[in-house]
Design an enzyme around this catalytic site. Structure first.
Site, PDB file in Angstrom:
ATOM      1  N   HIS A 363      58.373  74.706  93.992  1.00 54.61           N
ATOM      2  CA  HIS A 363      59.184  75.395  94.562  1.00 54.61           C
ATOM      3  C   HIS A 363      60.128  75.962  93.459  1.00 54.61           C
ATOM      4  O   HIS A 363      60.430  76.973  93.357  1.00 54.61           O
ATOM      5  CB  HIS A 363      59.733  75.093  95.821  1.00 54.61           C
ATOM      6  CG  HIS A 363      60.284  75.856  96.894  1.00 54.61           C
ATOM      7  ND1 HIS A 363      59.262  76.129  97.916  1.00 54.61           N
ATOM      8  CD2 HIS A 363      61.036  76.612  97.104  1.00 54.61           C
ATOM      9  CE1 HIS A 363      59.754  76.892  98.798  1.00 54.61           C
ATOM     10  NE2 HIS A 363      60.895  77.361  98.271  1.00 54.61           N
ATOM     11  N   ARG A 506      45.103  90.410  97.641  1.00 53.10           N
ATOM     12  CA  ARG A 506      43.843  88.968  97.433  1.00 53.10           C
ATOM     13  C   ARG A 506      44.007  88.406  98.737  1.00 53.10           C
ATOM     14  O   ARG A 506      45.082  88.163  99.297  1.00 53.10           O
ATOM     15  CB  ARG A 506      44.566  88.157  96.459  1.00 53.10           C
ATOM     16  CG  ARG A 506      43.513  86.868  96.234  1.00 53.10           C
ATOM     17  CD  ARG A 506      43.644  86.080  95.030  1.00 53.10           C
ATOM     18  NE  ARG A 506      44.881  85.527  95.220  1.00 53.10           N
ATOM     19  CZ  ARG A 506      45.436  84.583  94.025  1.00 53.10           C
ATOM     20  NH1 ARG A 506      44.687  84.405  92.733  1.00 53.10           N
ATOM     21  NH2 ARG A 506      46.448  84.063  94.133  1.00 53.10           N
ATOM     22  N   GLU A 608      36.614  83.353  88.668  1.00 50.51           N
ATOM     23  CA  GLU A 608      37.140  82.276  88.219  1.00 50.51           C
ATOM     24  C   GLU A 608      36.689  80.889  88.180  1.00 50.51           C
ATOM     25  O   GLU A 608      36.996  80.108  87.774  1.00 50.51           O
ATOM     26  CB  GLU A 608      38.617  82.274  88.790  1.00 50.51           C
ATOM     27  CG  GLU A 608      38.646  82.501  90.357  1.00 50.51           C
ATOM     28  CD  GLU A 608      40.035  82.496  90.930  1.00 50.51           C
ATOM     29  OE1 GLU A 608      40.941  82.499  90.424  1.00 50.51           O
ATOM     30  OE2 GLU A 608      40.094  82.760  92.472  1.00 50.51           O
ATOM     31  N   ASP A 632      42.302  79.938  86.178  1.00 52.21           N
ATOM     32  CA  ASP A 632      41.405  79.102  86.990  1.00 52.21           C
ATOM     33  C   ASP A 632      40.458  79.074  85.884  1.00 52.21           C
ATOM     34  O   ASP A 632      39.655  78.137  86.026  1.00 52.21           O
ATOM     35  CB  ASP A 632      41.140  79.463  88.419  1.00 52.21           C
ATOM     36  CG  ASP A 632      42.348  79.084  89.286  1.00 52.21           C
ATOM     37  OD1 ASP A 632      42.637  77.839  88.957  1.00 52.21           O
ATOM     38  OD2 ASP A 632      42.719  79.602  90.165  1.00 52.21           O
ATOM     39  N   ARG A 642      45.066  72.578  85.670  1.00 53.88           N
ATOM     40  CA  ARG A 642      46.222  73.292  85.267  1.00 53.88           C
ATOM     41  C   ARG A 642      47.578  72.913  85.579  1.00 53.88           C
ATOM     42  O   ARG A 642      48.400  73.448  84.822  1.00 53.88           O
ATOM     43  CB  ARG A 642      45.852  74.796  85.539  1.00 53.88           C
ATOM     44  CG  ARG A 642      45.870  75.022  87.006  1.00 53.88           C
ATOM     45  CD  ARG A 642      45.677  76.366  87.501  1.00 53.88           C
ATOM     46  NE  ARG A 642      46.708  77.291  87.781  1.00 53.88           N
ATOM     47  CZ  ARG A 642      46.454  78.704  88.481  1.00 53.88           C
ATOM     48  NH1 ARG A 642      45.290  78.831  88.798  1.00 53.88           N
ATOM     49  NH2 ARG A 642      47.207  79.409  88.796  1.00 53.88           N
ATOM     50  N   CYS A 679      43.484  89.405  85.453  1.00 50.45           N
ATOM     51  CA  CYS A 679      44.912  89.280  86.151  1.00 50.45           C
ATOM     52  C   CYS A 679      45.537  87.735  85.885  1.00 50.45           C
ATOM     53  O   CYS A 679      46.379  87.542  86.497  1.00 50.45           O
ATOM     54  CB  CYS A 679      44.724  89.464  87.783  1.00 50.45           C
ATOM     55  SG  CYS A 679      43.693  88.721  88.491  1.00 50.45           S
TER      56      CYS A 679
HETATM   57  C1  PEP Z   1      43.947  83.100  88.106  1.00 50.63           C
HETATM   58  O1  PEP Z   1      43.418  81.880  88.540  1.00 50.63           O
HETATM   59  O2  PEP Z   1      43.759  83.508  86.914  1.00 50.63           O
HETATM   60  C2  PEP Z   1      44.756  83.789  88.935  1.00 50.63           C
HETATM   61  C3  PEP Z   1      45.054  85.152  88.747  1.00 50.63           C
HETATM   62  O3  PEP Z   1      44.984  83.189  90.350  1.00 50.63           O
HETATM   63  P1  PEP Z   1      46.152  82.290  90.553  1.00 50.63           P
HETATM   64  O4  PEP Z   1      46.831  81.720  89.322  1.00 50.63           O
HETATM   65  O5  PEP Z   1      46.907  82.681  91.579  1.00 50.63           O
HETATM   66  O6  PEP Z   1      45.161  81.018  90.751  1.00 50.63           O
HETATM   67 MG    MG Z   2      43.216  81.681  90.574  1.00 50.14          MG
END
Ligand code: PEP
Ligand code: MG
Length: 759
Positions: A363, A506, A608, A632, A642, A679
């Protein structure tokens, strides 16, 4: 034996001064292993030697005085080889070096092992005996086990020890680096402020009271006063922080209501406790219940209950909860930085955040990023008090805090902060330009939105649309699923604000590091588990409601696109499309009755999970667009969590394999006639932008805060040159080499400022 080992390690963790802790280890080991001598040496990389810091059996006078060069003696050999050495007669070994001061002439048997933390040799521990004999394999295994366990304690104790030395004034300005997890990017210099140790409910000794009426009255008065404090805080922060802060305060308000906490506290008072005791009993019970919940979000609520109860307590014991008198430039340091704490500092004075607990996506980190305040998270085992009142340099890009920076370091960081500010100003000037390369290639730059409506609003007008709207945030902030109507309102805000720009929503991507407070389950490997589309396909009732809400919000508009996260298989796409169609027909039926127009949204998938990249031709037949989630994709391709600080050094989107996969995707998709966006965070990184454009990507979706920077980079680059660079980079075998070449290129492009600021 294991118990003894554990005891020894626990003992060192309790001793704040490193040398004393190590002496304790030496003494205890001589006792436990029944040997004649045990010594500990610590590495000094500046001086390139191991210094004897503790011994039981060698001359006490030698401690602190004897230094063995990295390439000298048996101790040096252990450091060089990074493995144990076990010899029956040390003095007969060709590498033996005699140090008369240590007085080890009578010892022959020698066993030593390196103490290694995060691949770095911190020191060596050795045991010796008068007899000529090889130590047993069990002895060797024991010493290695102890050294591994000691390594972490020594690394932490080193940090603590150095800080304590400076506290006692012996070495007032010894600089130390403490590493955590990057929580929010940026650099900050300021004074460490630890919210002061005021009276605390935790320390209150329970008392009985017969004056029930008076206790209830005092309790109620304290609640009223606390509510006023919270209302004041709320007013102060209104508009300057994202919605989640306000949500926390609303929750505080609810908790204080007579129906929840309040009701139980009054019951306890009626059982004969005084007000503070009743509050303590009830609050600790709530905290205990929350902290035992398997769901991490709910566990965090224990902190809110503790914070809130303490505010009430301070009124009960007549202490004012007025705001801290603090330095102008504050780096807030707390065990857990709560949202409420963030609000207590006047705007502009809070420069950085250090939260001992938490990780990249907790958070606090999410909020810090939204507010643009650099943050470092997850520094376990370093005592809080030792940051207070000290000068700190915080590097939120890499997760480092320098305590008591020396003059040189401070000057260096001051320059970096200045450069960062200048850079911000220069970059800000690019916010509203079209993103076109110097050789005339126009690039679509979209926005990643969804974190906070207020913050998104600052950037959306300058972007080419929304490339990723993370719908999970409103789901995570509530204590139940948002209703269909609540969702319609949220989504409609986004669609109506930008009627001429595409908004890619999404579907719910929870699981992994984004738990829902009300979905109570735990998994051993959450990132490989019930995540993203896997959750929503198992719960069509959640999926359909969400898609229906998106569709209802889009009535009369034609800018909605729906994107599916974590797609691994074609069947998931087929099933999701079937549910989307079902929702479409339902909503359309109503729309037709009301003479409204419902456009059918385009549906795309996120790339991803590596598996789906090998089925792009088949997926293309089912979808309208692709979007690469490089965060991802990197995690799954490299098999690196990650969010795990321990392996964060190997999580790298510039790994040659990640780059090759991205090239492969670009090549395959170019023959499929489907638009593709990237993205992930890579699109917000200067080097990433250069490489992605060279690979052929023309649509990037970036964090709002990085939009101007992305435009700046695009407008400074030549595509033809970037393509050459990519060809060179694809020959490289390590991420570090890739980064080096990229940095050089950015310098040549006149974007060196970004490299130096670590952007
Ligand atoms: C990603 O995995 O690159 C992505 C944009 O989604 P998130 O970071 O929300 O998992
Ligand atoms: Mg992702």
């Amino acid at each position: 034996m294991l118990t003894k080992l554990k005891e020894i390690v626990q003992e060192i963790s309790q001793i704040p001064v490193l040398e004393e802790a190590l002496t304790c280890v030496a003494q205890r080991l001589v006792e436990v292993m029944q040997i004649d001598c045990c010594s500990v040496y610590l590495a000094d990389y500046q001086e390139q030697h191991f210094r004897l810091v503790a011994t039981e059996g060698l001359s006490a006078d030698a401690v602190g005085r004897v230094a063995i060069g990295f390439s000298e003696g048996l101790i040096g050999l252990i450091g060089q080889r990074e493995e144990p050495i076990n010899v029956a007669d040390a003095q007969a070994h060709p590498r033996f070096k005699h140090y008369p001061e240590v007085k080890e002439e009578s010892y022959h048997a020698f066993l030593g092992t390196p103490i290694i933390h995060q691949r770095r040799v911190l020191g060596v521990i050795s045991v010796q005996q008068k007899q000529r004999r090889k130590f047993s394999e069990q002895d060797e295994a024991l010493l290695v086990t102890l050294a591994v366990q000691m390594a972490l304690e020594i690394a932490n104790a080193e940090a603590r020890g150095a800080l304590q030395l400076s506290e006692s004034g012996v070495k007032t300005h010894k600089q130390r680096s403490i590493w955590g997890i990057p929580g929010s990017p940026g650099l900050a210099i300021g004074e460490g402020v630890v919210p002061s140790a005021r009276a605390h409910l935790r320390d209150y000794v329970l008392r009985k009271s017969k004056k029930t009426k008076r206790e209830v009255k005092e309790y109620r008065a304290a609640v009223v006063a606390t509510k006023q404090d919270i209302a004041e805080l709320n007013e102060r922060i209104e508009g300057s922080v994202p919605e989640d802060v306000a949500t926390i305060f609303q929750m505080y308000d609810l908790l204080l209501d007579a129906n929840s906490l309040g009701h139980e506290v009054e019951d306890k008072i009626k059982e004969g406790w005084d007000a503070a005791s009743a509050l303590k009993i009830v609050s600790e019970d709530y905290q205990h219940r929350f902290s035992r919940m398997s769901d991490p979000y709910m566990r965090e609520r224990a902190i809110d209950v503790a914070d809130l109860s303490n505010r009430v307590f301070l009124h009960l014991v007549a202490e004012k909860t007025d705001f801290e008198q603090v330095a102008d430039e504050v780096i807030l340091v707390a065990d857990v930085v709560s949202a409420a704490m963030l609000a207590e500092y006047p705007a502009g004075s809070l420069k950085g955040i250090v939260s001992l607990k938490g990780a990249t996506n907790s958070h606090t980190a999410i909020l810090a990023r939204a507010m643009g305040i650099p943050a470092v998270m997850g520094i376990s085992d370093v005592p809080l008090s030792l940051f207070g009142g000290r000068q700190l340099v915080l590097d939120g890009y890499v997760g480092e805090i320098k305590v008591n920076p020396d003059e040189g370091t401070l000057e260096h960081y001051k320059l970096l902060v200045e450069e960062e500010q200048e850079l911000e100003q220069t970059i800000a000037g690019y916010a509203d330009i079209e993103a076109t390369t110097q050789d005339g290639c126009s690039i679509e730059l979209l926005i990643n939105a969804g974190l906070s409506a207020e913050l998104d609003a600052n950037y959306l007008a300058s972007g080419d649309g929304v490339g990723l709207y993370r719908t999970e945030i409103p789901f995570m902030q509530r204590e139940r699923f948002p209703s269909e109507q609540e969702q319609v309102e949220l989504y409609r805000q986004m669609l109506t604000a930008y009627p001429d720009k595409t908004v890619t929503m999404r579907t719910l991507d929870v699981g992994g590091d984004k738990p829902l407070p009300y979905l109570n389950y735990t998994e051993d490997n959450p990132f490989l588990g019930w995540r993203g589309i896997r959750v929503t396909l198992d719960h069509p009732e959640i999926f359909i409601v969400q898609v229906r809400a998106m569709l209802r919000a889009s009535i009369g508009y034609s800018n909605l696109q729906i994107m599916l996260p974590m797609i691994t298989s074609l069947s998931e796409v087929r099933e999701a499309k079937r549910l989307i169609s079902q929702a479409y027909y339902e909503v359309n039926e109503d729309a037709v009755k009301k003479n409204q127009v419902l456009n059918r949204p385009k549906v795309g998938v996120m790339l991803e999970v590596p598996a789906i990249i090998y089925q792009l031709h088949e997926v293309a037949k089912l979808v309208d667009f692709f979007s690469i989630g490089s965060n991802d994709l990197t995690q799954y391709l490299l098999a690196v969590d990650r969010n795990n600080a321990r392996v964060s050094n190997i999580y790298n989107s510039y790994h040659p394999s990640v780059l090759r996969v991205l090239v492969q995707i670009a090549e395959t998709v170019s023959g499929l006639d489907k638009p593709i966006t990237l993205c992930g965070e890579m699109a917000s990184d200067a080097g990433g932008i250069v490489l992605l454009l060279a690979m052929g990507y023309r649509k990037l979706s970036v964090n709002g805060q990085n939009l101007a920077k992305a435009k700046w980079v695009v407008s400074h680059m030549k595509l033809a040159r970037a393509e050459q660079l990519l060809a060179d980079i694809l020959q490289k075998s390590d991420p570090e080499e890739v980064q080096e070449l990229l940095n050089l290129e950015l310098e040549n492009m006149g974007l060196g400022g970004l490299v130096r600021a670590g952007k």
